[in-house]
Design an enzyme around this catalytic site. Structure first.
Site, PDB file in Angstrom:
ATOM      1  N   HIS A 177      42.976  11.814  43.261  1.00 17.47           N
ATOM      2  CA  HIS A 177      41.951  12.706  42.721  1.00 17.47           C
ATOM      3  C   HIS A 177      42.548  14.077  42.412  1.00 17.47           C
ATOM      4  CE1 HIS A 177      37.800  14.505  42.625  1.00 17.47           C
ATOM      5  NE2 HIS A 177      38.490  15.576  42.986  1.00 17.47           N
ATOM      6  N   GLU A 178      43.350  14.602  43.326  1.00 28.07           N
ATOM      7  CA  GLU A 178      43.943  15.928  43.112  1.00 28.07           C
ATOM      8  C   GLU A 178      44.996  15.893  42.007  1.00 28.07           C
ATOM      9  OE1 GLU A 178      42.546  18.459  44.310  1.00 28.07           O
ATOM     10  OE2 GLU A 178      41.224  17.214  45.523  1.00 28.07           O
ATOM     11  N   HIS A 235      43.359  16.238  38.686  1.00 25.86           N
ATOM     12  CA  HIS A 235      43.022  17.622  38.318  1.00 25.86           C
ATOM     13  C   HIS A 235      44.227  18.301  37.657  1.00 25.86           C
ATOM     14  CE1 HIS A 235      38.976  18.116  39.696  1.00 25.86           C
ATOM     15  NE2 HIS A 235      39.252  17.805  40.951  1.00 25.86           N
TER      16      HIS A 235
END
Length: 656
Positions: free
Chosen positions: A190-191, A194
């Site tokens: 998820h990071e 980003h």
């Protein structure tokens, strides 16, 4: 999933951010004009003019009804002065905050109380976290970022920085200790998404904007505190004159902290959909929806995601989960947990999940190691699949004086361990630049190392040389990228000396070959932002015609290195241009100079993401033109993509 399109959307959201910021500043101007008018009206009618009003009332009872309203105290001159003052104060505060954040992701992590994890940590949970992040970086074609840990027992994480080469990842201790490896992979994916989607730079800009809006309230708090202390110390009549200032300060606090409302509106406007996108991207990276869904379920079970740092108000939009206490959903920076889980797993039964215990985590790691040993994959083939022995928490092999076995996987495992130590990482990169032993320049390079770095460094080079020789050429640059977190622990002077050593080794034979160029440019790309002031690259070129010459230069270099004759180069170049829809490119003549390539990449780094994405597609088609891909082609693509800050996934078949 088209990350290049999402990066373009992130840049467009900067325009929305400017509009919201302008609306917030305009509201502050209006409210401050009303506040000042009210204070002036109150001073005239209730302090200074009270006596005069009573006298006038005795002679003319209607006089009290003719006094001016506070709206009469709003003048054009006052409006202009306050407008200019608000713009200067808010804009200046935002600019100061922006300058403070020029340290990039490291500055954000440190402001949140993060502690840097060293690449050679032996702590079980820290080792597992570092392994997972290395795994995600390899799988996604990203440099391995620095990792910071916050001492919160909640489950949360964030990515910060201006571009991939500057990115850091922050993780709470609860995230490390309460999630399974699978769930931790989902959070890290998820990071990473980003980073890919271009959210990090937008998030830092948002931090600067929010601080500027909040600064009015900080001024009000200062005035309020100052007048409160004065009234407490002295109760004389002259100190009663401080009442208007007290009221003015109180008004500034109310108005300024009303800016938090605007801040929450801005954060909600730009971050909630980005979280849905990052969740979907994480599933794509890991190909396992249960990882990130499970992490969200553990948060919902009771672990929570709230952060204790005083900076959480400014940085809440950057986190994996809701970093602030519960608030009205319309102003939340993240979607509700239930909604996020259901989007990932439509068949979710509504039940949350208990955190993993330590004994479960240790058994999980032991099972992974056993499975890898049974499958013959105990030594990670870094350039291929992401999950391997480096994912375990067992200690890494240490370089010894004993002769290594003739296994490229064992050589890779040993050199991967060396890449995680600051000293031996320098040895590794220097060793990769050494010419073959049969060439005369080889001894010249060794003499240079002995004279400049000392006898111990020289002995370490000799120990590593058989391992370096056993490497598959495709494994060399991944090792260079793996070494970057360890090399970031050097001092500034050590880095400058190391950089000079690399240049001297590369130029020892009077020329720089393409691998030497790749290694040196990757080193500069990943380490310069760490040791020097971070300067975000401006995005300037949106159309092919604006940089067709730069695109032609890059594609021509790749075509010539992959071809044996001009016709093959021309065919590869044409196929690359056609695959990406480029219509204005021209194959350039072959040259031994790398200067045109360096100049072209400087311009391409300022191109919009969709152009960079098309160039990656063109390079893939150019490599595939003859049905095979040379190691030099893969090295070029990896390095060019890194310089353009574009993540590419490379495997034995090329760009994934």
């Amino acid at each position: 999933m088209d990350f290049f399109a999402h990066q373009d959307q992130a840049r467009k959201r900067t325009g929305h951010l400017i509009l919201l910021f302008s609306a917030a500043v305009l509201s502050l101007i209006v409210l401050l004009n009303l506040l000042l008018a009210f204070v002036l009206w109150g001073m005239d009618n209730h302090l200074v003019g009270k006596y005069q009003a009573s006298v006038q009332a005795a002679h003319n009872p209607d006089a009290l009804f003719n006094t001016a309203t506070f709206l009469d105290y709003i003048t054009l001159q006052q409006w202009l002065l306050i407008s200019a003052g608000v713009i200067v104060v808010v804009g200046g505060a935002s600019l100061v905050k922006w300058m403070m954040l020029r340290g990039g992701g490291r500055r954000v992590a440190e402001s949140l109380g993060g502690r840097l994890l060293l690449p050679d940590s032996r702590d079980f949970y820290e080792r597992r976290l570092l392994n997972v992040i290395e795994e995600m970086a390899i799988a996604s074609g990203m440099p391995v970022p620095l990792v910071y840990v916050m001492d919160d027992h909640s489950i949360n994480a964030f990515a910060a920085g201006y571009q991939p080469s500057d990115a850091v990842i922050g993780v709470t201790r609860g995230c490390m200790e309460k999630l399974s490896r699978e769930q931790l992979q989902g959070v890290m994916a998820h990071e990473f998404s980003h980073i890919f989607n271009g959210d990090m730079r937008l998030n830092i800009r948002l931090m600067a904007v929010l601080f500027g809006i909040l600064f009015i309230g900080l001024i009000g708090r200062f005035i309020l505190d100052a007048t409160s202390r004065r009234r407490y110390v002295s109760s004389s009549n002259r100190d009663k004159n401080s009442l208007p200032f007290f009221l003015f300060g109180l008004g500034l606090v109310v108005i300024g902290y009303g800016g938090v409302l605007f801040g929450n509106l801005i954060k909600a406007a730009v971050s909630r959909q980005r979280e849905f996108l990052a969740d979907a991207s994480a599933v794509q990276f890991t190909r396992n929806p249960q990882g990130i869904a499970g992490a969200l379920q553990v948060i919902g079970y009771g672990a929570g995601s709230e952060i204790s740092s005083p900076e959480r108000e400014e940085t809440a939009h950057m986190f994996f989960g809701q970093a602030l206490p519960f608030r009205f959903s319309g102003f939340a920076t993240h979607p509700p947990l239930d909604e996020r889980i259901q989007r990932i797993d439509p068949n979710w039964n509504g039940q949350f999940m208990a955190p993993q215990r330590r004994e479960q985590a240790e058994q999980e790691s032991a099972d992974i190691v056993a499975a890898l040993q049974l499958s013959g994959g105990a030594a990670l083939a870094m350039a291929a699949a992401p999950a391997a022995a480096a994912a375990s928490s067992i200690p890494y092999e240490v370089v010894s004086d004993e002769a290594p076995q003739d296994s490229d996987q064992q050589a890779l495992q040993t050199l991967a361990a060396a890449a995680r130590d600051t000293y031996t990482a320098r040895v590794l990169l220097a060793g990769l630049l050494l010419a073959p032993a049969e060439r005369m320049v080889h001894e010249m390079q060794l003499d240079l190392i002995r004279q400049q770095e000392g006898q111990d460094f020289y002995r370490q080079i000799l120990r590593q040389l058989p391992l370096v020789k056993a490497l598959n050429p495709a494994q060399r640059l991944p090792l260079v990228e793996l070494a970057m977190p360890a090399l970031k622990q050097l001092s500034v002077l050590q880095y400058q000396d190391f950089r000079k050593l690399l240049v001297q080794l590369a130029k020892a034979d009077g020329e720089i070959d393409i691998f030497e160029w790749c290694l040196y440019r990757l080193t500069l790309q990943y380490l310069n932002p760490h040791f020097e002031t971070v300067a975000p690259v401006a995005t300037r070129y949106a159309k092919e015609k604006d940089i067709s010459d730069a695109i032609s230069s890059v594609l021509s270099v790749l075509a010539w290195y992959g071809a044996n004759q001009q016709q093959q180069a021309a065919e590869a170049f044409a196929k690359g241009a056609q695959a990406a829809g480029f219509t204005t490119l021209t194959l350039q003549q072959r040259t031994s100079s790398l200067k045109p390539l360096n100049l072209a990449l400087t311009r391409l780094s300022e191109a919009y993401p969709h152009l960079k994405g098309r160039l990656i597609k063109a390079m893939q088609a150019c490599m595939d033109a003859d049905g095979r891909q040379k190691g030099v082609e893969l090295d070029l693509v990896r390095t060019i993509a890194a310089i353009m800050e574009v993540p590419v996934q490379l495997n034995e078949q090329g760009v994934a």
